[in-house]
Design an enzyme around this catalytic site. Structure first.
Site, PDB file in Angstrom:
ATOM      1  N   GLU A  42       0.849  -1.198   0.000  1.00 35.35           N
ATOM      2  CA  GLU A  42       0.000   0.000   0.000  1.00 35.35           C
ATOM      3  C   GLU A  42       0.877   1.238   0.000  1.00 35.35           C
ATOM      4  O   GLU A  42       1.556   1.528   0.989  1.00 35.35           O
ATOM      5  CB  GLU A  42      -0.920   0.010   1.224  1.00 35.35           C
ATOM      6  CG  GLU A  42      -1.788   1.265   1.331  1.00 35.35           C
ATOM      7  CD  GLU A  42      -2.469   1.412   2.681  1.00 35.35           C
ATOM      8  OE1 GLU A  42      -2.641   2.566   3.143  1.00 35.35           O
ATOM      9  OE2 GLU A  42      -2.820   0.377   3.298  1.00 35.35           O
ATOM     10  N   THR A  72      -4.615   6.335   2.248  1.00 35.86           N
ATOM     11  CA  THR A  72      -4.845   7.745   2.577  1.00 35.86           C
ATOM     12  C   THR A  72      -5.578   8.425   1.415  1.00 35.86           C
ATOM     13  O   THR A  72      -5.261   9.547   1.034  1.00 35.86           O
ATOM     14  CB  THR A  72      -3.529   8.485   2.909  1.00 35.86           C
ATOM     15  OG1 THR A  72      -2.679   7.642   3.692  1.00 35.86           O
ATOM     16  CG2 THR A  72      -3.818   9.735   3.741  1.00 35.86           C
ATOM     17  N   LYS A 132     -10.732  -1.454   7.892  1.00 32.64           N
ATOM     18  CA  LYS A 132      -9.486  -1.046   8.540  1.00 32.64           C
ATOM     19  C   LYS A 132      -9.790  -0.476   9.927  1.00 32.64           C
ATOM     20  O   LYS A 132     -10.633   0.414  10.062  1.00 32.64           O
ATOM     21  CB  LYS A 132      -8.793   0.003   7.677  1.00 32.64           C
ATOM     22  CG  LYS A 132      -7.558   0.633   8.300  1.00 32.64           C
ATOM     23  CD  LYS A 132      -6.993   1.683   7.353  1.00 32.64           C
ATOM     24  CE  LYS A 132      -5.922   2.519   8.002  1.00 32.64           C
ATOM     25  NZ  LYS A 132      -5.389   3.539   7.070  1.00 32.64           N
TER      26      LYS A 132
END
Length: 214
Positions: A42, A72, A132
């Site tokens: 990621e 993000t 998450k």
């Protein structure tokens, strides 16, 4: 058959979150992580020119075998940029319905950030898999176990404050996988192209997960 993100996370039980100002060669970074047993990478929008690094990993996938996604992700515009660059999954730090919509349209998996039970439920409704949990290090493994009471079968991905010292604890209470960050990919080491050491750090981290296997 092409291996999906869910397949890869079930097998490796971890993904690497890379935050660095510069990545000299993203393909070499992916290869180093894969050599250490971490085959999901990621990158994040906190890295300048992240799309170019995503594209580099995606275009060289036959060489290292890693899946690449972008984290993000705060807006639909960023989500589309990531998808156009070849991202195979998207990750957000919180509930981002517009990002989820872009991911669904692109037919790629996404993981929305959540902390409270209400946020976890909303993330599930939007199709987040896994969900998450951030900041996991602050909340601790017991919190993930508690969430599985009202949400049996939920796929949880703890992030933030995960290290070789506590990763197995999160897996032992039912996390689908764990995120590893600066303990495996320190920004300075990434910037300097320390691929051999990153491979060693990745191998050490994945070895620590074996204690949680059935």
């Amino acid at each position: 058959m092409t291996e999906t993100l869910a397949d890869r996370l079930a097998a490796d039980r971890t993904l690497a979150v890379v935050r660095a100002d510069e990545i000299p060669d993203a393909a070499e970074l992916a290869a180093a992580l894969a050599a250490g047993g971490i085959r999901v990478v990621e990158l994040t929008f906190t890295t300048p020119r992240v799309a170019s690094y995503v594209r580099r990993i995606a275009e060289t996938a036959s060489e290292h075998g890693a899946l690449v996604g972008v984290g993000t992700v705060m807006t639909a515009e960023q989500a589309r940029e990531a998808v156009d660059a070849g991202a195979q999954f998207l990750v957000t730090p919180g509930i981002r319905e517009d990002v989820a919509a872009v991911a669904r349209q692109a037919q790629i998996p996404f993981s929305l950030g959540a902390m409270t039970p209400t946020e976890v439920g909303r993330a599930m409704e939007l199709g987040s898999e896994p969900v998450k949990i951030f900041p996991a290090g602050t909340l601790g493994p017991r919190y993930l176990k508690d969430l599985q009471g009202p949400y049996p079968g939920v796929q949880l991905l703890p992030s933030g404050g995960i290290s070789a010292d506590n990763a197995a604890e999160f897996l032992a209470v039912g996390a689908a996988a764990v995120c590893c960050g600066t303990s495996v990919v320190p920004p300075a080491l990434v910037r300097d192209g320390g691929w051999a050491e990153i491979a060693e750090r990745a191998a050490s981290f994945t070895a620590s997960l074996e204690a949680a296997r059935p």
